[in-house]
Design a protein around this motif. Structure first.
Motif, short mmCIF file in Angstrom:
data_model
loop_
_atom_site.label_atom_id
_atom_site.label_comp_id
_atom_site.label_asym_id
_atom_site.label_seq_id
_atom_site.Cartn_x
_atom_site.Cartn_y
_atom_site.Cartn_z
N ARG A 285 1.07 -1.52 0.11
CA ARG A 285 0.16 -0.05 0.18
C ARG A 285 0.93 1.32 0.12
N TRP B 133 4.41 2.23 -2.35
CA TRP B 133 4.39 0.96 -2.01
C TRP B 133 5.90 0.92 -1.63
N LYS C 17 -0.76 0.80 -4.88
CA LYS C 17 0.25 1.56 -4.53
C LYS C 17 0.83 2.11 -4.18
#
Length: 124
Positions: free
Chosen positions: A32, A53, A102
């Motif tokens: 994430r 991410w 992401k």
């Protein structure tokens, strides 16, 4: 599920520095984007900084650009916010948030998990 716990806030004089930390639990942290937001008394919550991410790209609000550095350690499930040259207008509650995706995430709606916040107070 992602749980986020911020730490590192406090009282600092103008011109000083603080390093905020956000410890995350859950297996999806490393996939994430993560972000920091802040909310000053009587104002709406605003985006401060974000990191994708992998940690290879970061982005900042104009109000903190050049004074703020976001970073992450995926091995430790932790994201950091280094605040330098602090000003009285930086006084706010700072929130860590985990994005749905992401990469690029600057709006509150891009995030689905939030910490409880840590208070930063800058005295002039």
């Amino acid at each position: 599920q992602v749980q986020l716990v911020e730490s590192g806030g406090g009282l600092v004089q103008a011109g000083g520095s603080l390093r905020l930390s956000c410890a995350a639990s859950g297996r999806t942290f490393s996939s994430r984007a993560m972000g920091w937001f802040r909310q000053a008394p009587g104002k709406e919550r605003e985006f401060v900084a974000g990191i994708i991410w992998s940690g290879l790209s970061t982005y900042y609000a104009d109000s903190v650009k050049g004074r703020c550095t976001i970073s992450r350690d995926n091995a430790k499930n932790t994201v950091y916010l280094q605040l330098d040259s602090l000003r009285s207008e930086d006084t706010a509650t700072y929130y860590c948030a985990a994005a749905r995706g992401k990469t690029w995430a600057v709006g509150e709606n891009d995030y689905d998990y939030w910490g409880q916040g840590t208070q930063v107070t800058v005295s002039s």
